[in-house]
Scaffold this active site. Structure first.
Site, PDB file in Angstrom:
ATOM      1  N   ARG A 106       0.746  -0.901   0.055  1.00  0.00           N
ATOM      2  CA  ARG A 106      -0.257  -0.203  -0.282  1.00  0.00           C
ATOM      3  C   ARG A 106       0.780   1.145   0.357  1.00  0.00           C
ATOM      4  O   ARG A 106       0.654   2.323   0.432  1.00  0.00           O
ATOM      5  CB  ARG A 106      -0.808   0.124   1.512  1.00  0.00           C
ATOM      6  CG  ARG A 106      -1.965   0.815   0.753  1.00  0.00           C
ATOM      7  CD  ARG A 106      -3.480   0.851   1.427  1.00  0.00           C
ATOM      8  NE  ARG A 106      -4.892   1.646   0.973  1.00  0.00           N
ATOM      9  CZ  ARG A 106      -5.552   1.187   1.310  1.00  0.00           C
ATOM     10  NH1 ARG A 106      -5.691   0.153   2.086  1.00  0.00           N
ATOM     11  NH2 ARG A 106      -6.269   2.244   0.555  1.00  0.00           N
ATOM     12  N   GLU A 138      -2.775   5.231  -1.322  1.00  0.00           N
ATOM     13  CA  GLU A 138      -1.663   4.920  -0.919  1.00  0.00           C
ATOM     14  C   GLU A 138      -0.799   6.140   0.471  1.00  0.00           C
ATOM     15  O   GLU A 138      -0.268   5.828   1.076  1.00  0.00           O
ATOM     16  CB  GLU A 138      -0.003   4.389  -1.554  1.00  0.00           C
ATOM     17  CG  GLU A 138      -0.274   3.572  -2.582  1.00  0.00           C
ATOM     18  CD  GLU A 138      -0.054   2.718  -3.183  1.00  0.00           C
ATOM     19  OE1 GLU A 138       1.368   3.726  -3.742  1.00  0.00           O
ATOM     20  OE2 GLU A 138       0.129   1.113  -3.893  1.00  0.00           O
TER      21      GLU A 138
END
Lengths: 287, 805
Positions: free
Chosen positions: B383, B759
């Site tokens: 992520r 992210e």
């Protein structure tokens, strides 16, 4: 996470279940909620040829609350214990503890019988039942016997139950009115075993502690009923010194092991903190 | 027509274009259990694969006896490296220029490594047979510490014996992979030597794992009649997988069709290629039947790509007034048994050189040494863009450590060192050109929103109460200002295995004015079908609800490098806008013809072209679409379609300002987050509701990483956290409430100004949670401790500071 093959049995009464156990010996195991056994089978750590599912056995279900004793069928789920108003009124400690077991999905399926019978030191109900001085009713081919929760646990996964016996019912003395209670638990997250947990009952007579019971969970390979810790409270006014003495006595008898939750010194410290909080809460509720 | 009575605002609203909190169209099927994941795929005669895995972290494989396994009815084959060797498939290339064993070739290098692959006609039979494969091992000394790895005589990669040159330059030791450097070493060291103040610290970002809800898996189906291989799988980059499969298998690329069906989360875990894919393809080619392989949770945690595991030694220099003058970092990167990072090829440590963060640091130097150990391979961007969370954690800890050294408020230290708005585009000392930013505005907004000064006053009171014995709780205030680098990336410097990191979109407008769009990316939960349709709606003027979006089938979608590193919006989102503009340009000519005016005399207006100065004369996009197909227009070929391949001129640089307030119980080590404020600036906002969902999800994964999630090994290389009992996955119970906010600073080089957001919350969240824990103990002398901040480690910190009496 794929279990090996096994034969599935679903008897409708205790006698049939016992006869299946008798026929297959240690090749067979009973399953109630399955939260411990099924993962062990999927990990292929429990290898058994016969699985005896108890969910159709009506005589192992239901909650009866009497004036002196409450009787829980072994197949009573944690959810049923939480939502049974009569039980909550008679023994509120059970609801408080059951609400700290995992999450609602687990509690819909997890049973009190499975929780106490499996002998997993991480389970909450064994210590709770020791604190409450419950009696476990074990049915075997030759009839029933009862064993006190405080005598039931021998080592991790080893109990007083014989392989061909089934734990069918739990008899719990109803604490006297005004008994203070608390179940305190520290865990890393929902669904985890306790880092430390403790169950406390306290009765007061005037300003003096008349009786007390203390049990500790997941701090040894069995639940620990800390008799000396309780004794340190009885006869006192629950003053600071008495509470500290009880904590010290409990820490003395626990024997935690190091794991991902932390090392032994941490667990002993936390156990003391948790017990102290449980004593404080139970004392505040005692009248 | 109804259109004619609608106001411009109503017509805009009808489109549900950019800026609209349009409900996710994907959720209709997901919330009804109608998703189609790889394990939902069932084919006639399908076989099932399962792995025999090594229980040891380092051992020689003496022998593999398949006999008992093959004797079980239903077992079709048991593959070992010996069987794959004639095909040249017992090893495979990694995305990082290394090679990796598909099945153990003489030895194993980590616990859980694939040793044999069992194929059976039933999933349960495959598992039974895997248990019966007898493998004889001879244990070897285990190396789990990357620093020890660079000293020991124990050779992990015997296949590389004598190779002093790796994929990324010289190797200094038999367990060394590469050294990667950025910036100016001598100049930085000179600045540090002459600085008023230098803070030095080892910042460790522990090993963790993306652990998506759906584990990795595939179904390989070789049709021996047509010679075509169809490979369904959990692929974040289906086209790259097709090319790689073609290159390593020798099957012509047109005979390979890769399909990513619905994917249950990726987070970087599903970017690379795994032995399960190769073995399933081989098994399908050999048997002529479809072969399914789905890993279980323990296999996922133990063997597929981990993330982080960076030991970052840092020095930060400043004037006595707090102006930062230099930053130095040496990182020891634990890559495990094979270098299987998923980074652009020229960046073996990803974009770790974004580690100057949001600050105007004139001189900096970064070196990264990659090291082999007896742990699982990986090093993926969980992520985050490539190694950007590591970089953000490093600089945001170094800022805090410097603030302590300077005895300065950390918020103020950040403020005086931020890159100013007028400095953009900004050239960083480590080689990046930041596209746009307004850090001071974001920071001040965040500080005002949380009432920063009041929080500090409350903290001081709490500390006083603690010292007076009135409470056993300490309050921590965590601050973070992060700058990401996402949207890889320009083909001139970004490729993976030689595949340029552009992306693509193809749009077909149907005669009745609805549309089909296909992209080279693949959603794993990001909501592409919702958001990309919104871009098209705004660009072309047809309602988002009338646009179908498809991804993940390499036979139909245009070539692209997939979804990871927040690249979908920066790259494929740009391609989408550009394809839309091509269509709009053609539509303009058609409209002009229909309105009998010159092309330059019509202009686009929401959902139509109007004659300039005469808005009552117009053609809607619907009318234009019909005419495009059905009317002979001189000089214009029929149809209304476009495709765009977008090679971005630069990365994008989202940023944000986060504040976390938590209370720590010093006696139990428990930490409770009472407030979390997240301001994100991701440039132009396409769907605010999806952004908010992304921020919530990213912050929750950040909470997990900072507060408990790790892949831990014992000294024998056994994975201690291989199940969800020990690997921390927050539930609703552990997840705090989040307060989201934003500023909007568009990217100047992106067609719609969008930067990407998925992210950011993980990049900014991890240091923010961790800084809050550190901050709680700052008054007692703590400068640095390591994540994850689980109960035990927090208790240990408190204990070490003498807070238990």
């Amino acid at each position: 996470m794929i279990p090996a093959g096994f034969e599935y049995h679903r008897p409708a009464d205790v006698a049939s279940a016992i006869s299946i156990l008798k026929q297959h010996g240690d090749e067979a195991r009973v399953v109630a909620g399955g939260h411990s056994l099924i993962p062990m089978m999927k990990l292929r750590m429990a290898d058994l040829a016969h699985l005896v599912d108890l969910q159709d056995i009506g005589e192992m279900k239901g909650i009866q609350v009497g004036a002196d004793t409450a009787v829980l069928g072994a197949m009573v789920t944690q959810h049923e214990m939480i939502t049974h108003e009569g039980l909550a009124a008679a023994i509120p400690l059970i609801r408080e503890a059951a609400l700290q077991i995992a999450d609602p999905q687990v509690r819909y399926v997890g049973t009190v019988g499975g929780n106490v019978a499996n002998g997993d030191p991480g389970n909450d109900m064994p210590g709770l039942m020791q604190c409450l001085d419950a009696q476990f009713e074990l049915a075997g081919a030759d009839g029933s016997r009862t064993v006190a929760a405080r005598d039931f646990y021998e080592a991790a996964y080893f109990t007083a139950r014989d392989d061909e016996e089934i734990l069918t019912r739990i008899h719990i003395p109803v604490p006297s009115a005004g008994t203070g209670y608390a179940y305190e638990k520290q865990k890393r997250k929902i669904g985890d075993y306790a880092t430390a947990a403790s169950a406390v009952l306290i009765t007061m007579d005037g300003g003096t502690c008349a009786s007390a019971s203390i049990a500790m969970t997941n701090l040894a390979d069995t639940p620990i009923w800390a008799e000396a810790a309780a004794a340190a409270l009885v006869g006192t006014s629950l003053d600071e010194a008495a509470r500290a003495a009880a904590v010290a006595a409990a820490i003395d008898v626990i024997d935690p092991v190091s794991d991902n939750r932390g090392p032994v010194d941490f667990k002993k410290h936390v156990a003391g903190v948790i017990l102290r909080r449980a004593i404080d809460r139970a004392a505040s509720r005692a009248s | 027509m109804k259109d004619e009575v609608q106001t411009p605002a109503e017509r805009t609203a009808n489109l549900k274009g950019m800026g609209t909190s349009r409900k996710r169209v994907e959720d209709v099927r997901f919330t009804q259990g109608r998703g189609n994941y790889v394990d939902d795929i069932k084919m006639d005669g399908m076989l099932y694969g399962d792995f025999v895995r090594s229980p040891y972290a380092h051992a020689r494989v003496v022998s593999v006896n398949k006999e008992a396994a093959l004797a079980i009815p239903g077992v079709v084959a048991v593959l070992t490296a010996e069987d794959l060797e004639p095909l040249g498939l017992h090893w495979m290339p990694t995305l990082a220029g290394d090679k990796q064993m598909v099945l153990a070739d003489g030895k194993v290098l980590f616990q859980g490594q694939e040793v044999a692959y069992v194929v059976a006609d039933d999933r349960y039979v495959a598992a039974d047979a895997a248990e019966l494969v007898e493998v004889e091992y001879e244990e070897l000394p285990v190396v789990v510490d990357p620093f020890e790895a660079l000293k020991t005589d124990v050779v992990l990669r015997e296949d590389l014996a004598g190779q002093t040159e790796g994929a990324h330059g010289p190797r200094k030791h038999h367990n060394h992979i590469f050294t990667w450097e950025a910036g100016e070493k001598d100049a930085t060291e000179a600045v540090i030597a002459g600085a008023d103040v230098v803070a030095e610290e080892m910042v460790y970002y522990h090993r963790t794992h993306p652990c998506p809800l759906e584990t990795c898996g595939c179904v390989a189906s070789m049709d021996k009649v047509t010679g075509k291989l169809t490979l369904y799988g959990t692929f974040q980059a289906p086209h790259a997988i097709r090319t790689v499969v073609s290159l390593i298998s020798g099957i012509a690329e047109h005979n390979i069709r890769v399909i990513s069906p619905d994917i249950g989360g990726g987070f970087g875990n599903k970017v690379g290629a795994y032995p399960g894919y190769v073995c399933s393809v081989v098994a399908s080619i050999v048997t002529g039947k479809p072969v399914k392989w789905i890993e279980d949770r323990m296999e996922n945690l133990m063997s597929t790509a981990f993330a982080r595991d960076y030991w970052m030694q840092g020095k930060i220099a400043a004037t006595s007034e707090g102006k930062i003058t230099g930053l130095w970092c040496h990182t020891t990167a634990d890559h495990g048994g094979f270098d299987a990072c998923a980074d652009p090829t020229k960046f073996p440590a990803g974009f770790m050189n974004i580690c100057t963060g949001s600050y105007d640091i004139p001189t900096a130097y970064l070196a990264v040494d990659g090291v082999y150990t007896n742990k699982a391979p990986g090093g993926v961007a969980y992520r985050c863009s490539f190694r950007v969370t590591e970089a953000a954690y490093f600089i945001e800890r170094m800022i805090e450590v410097l603030a302590i050294k300077l005895n300065m408020d950390a918020a103020e230290l950040r403020r005086i060192n931020f890159i100013r708005k007028d400095q953009f585009p900004y050239q960083s000392a480590l080689g990046w050109e930041y596209d746009s930013g307004d850090y001071h505005t974001a920071w001040d907004k965040a500080m005002n929103a949380v009432g920063y000064d009041d929080l500090r006053a409350e903290q001081a009171q709490q500390l006083e109460d603690f010292n007076a014995g009135k409470t056993r709780k300490l309050m921590g205030i965590g601050l973070t200002h992060f700058t990401e680098i996402v949207g890889a990336g320009p083909v001139k410097n970004c490729d993976i295995l030689g595949l340029g990191m552009f992306d693509s979109c193809e749009i077909r407008i149907h005669p009745t004015g609805s549309a089909l769009a296909r992209l080279g990316t693949i959603s794993q939960g990001q909501g592409h079908a919702t958001t990309f349709a919104q871009i098209i709606a705004s660009e072309i003027g047809i309602p988002a609800d009338d646009i179908t979006l498809e991804e993940g089938d390499t036979d139909t979608a245009p070539y692209g490098l997939g979804t990871y590193g927040s690249r979908s919006t920066p790259v494929a989102g740009a391609a989408t806008a550009m394809a839309g503009r091509k269509i709009r340009a053609k539509a303009q000519m058609i409209a002009a013809y229909l309105l009998e005016v010159h092309d330059d005399d019509v202009e686009f207006d929401i959902d139509r072209f109007v004659v300039k100065g005469a808005p009552e004369r117009f053609k809607t996009m619907k009318e234009i679409a019909f005419a495009a197909y059905n009317q002979a227009i001189p000089g214009i070929e029929p149809g209304l379609e476009a495709v765009s391949y977008y090679d971005p001129p630069n990365m994008t640089y989202p940023f944000g300002a986060y504040v976390c307030v938590l209370d720590i119980d010093v006696d139990t080590g428990e930490a409770e987050v009472r407030q979390f404020y997240a301001l994100d600036d991701c440039g132009t906002r396409i769907n605010p509701m999806i952004i908010e969902g992304q921020v919530h999800g990213g912050l929750t994964e950040a909470l997990a990483i900072a507060m408990g999630q790790e892949i831990a090994y014992d000294e024998m290389g056994n994975v201690k956290t291989g199940t969800l009992m020990d690997f921390f996955w927050p539930t609703a119970w552990e997840t705090p409430n989040y307060q989201t906010d934003h500023t909007t600073t568009p990217s100047p080089h992106h067609p719609i100004g969008a930067k990407g957001v998925g992210e950011s919350p993980n990049v900014g969240g991890v240091p923010c949670f961790s800084n809050a824990v550190h901050d709680a103990f700052k008054s007692f002398g703590l400068t640095q401790t390591h994540m994850p901040h689980d109960h035990w480690r927090i208790w240990k910190t408190a204990n070490g500071l003498g807070l238990h009496g």
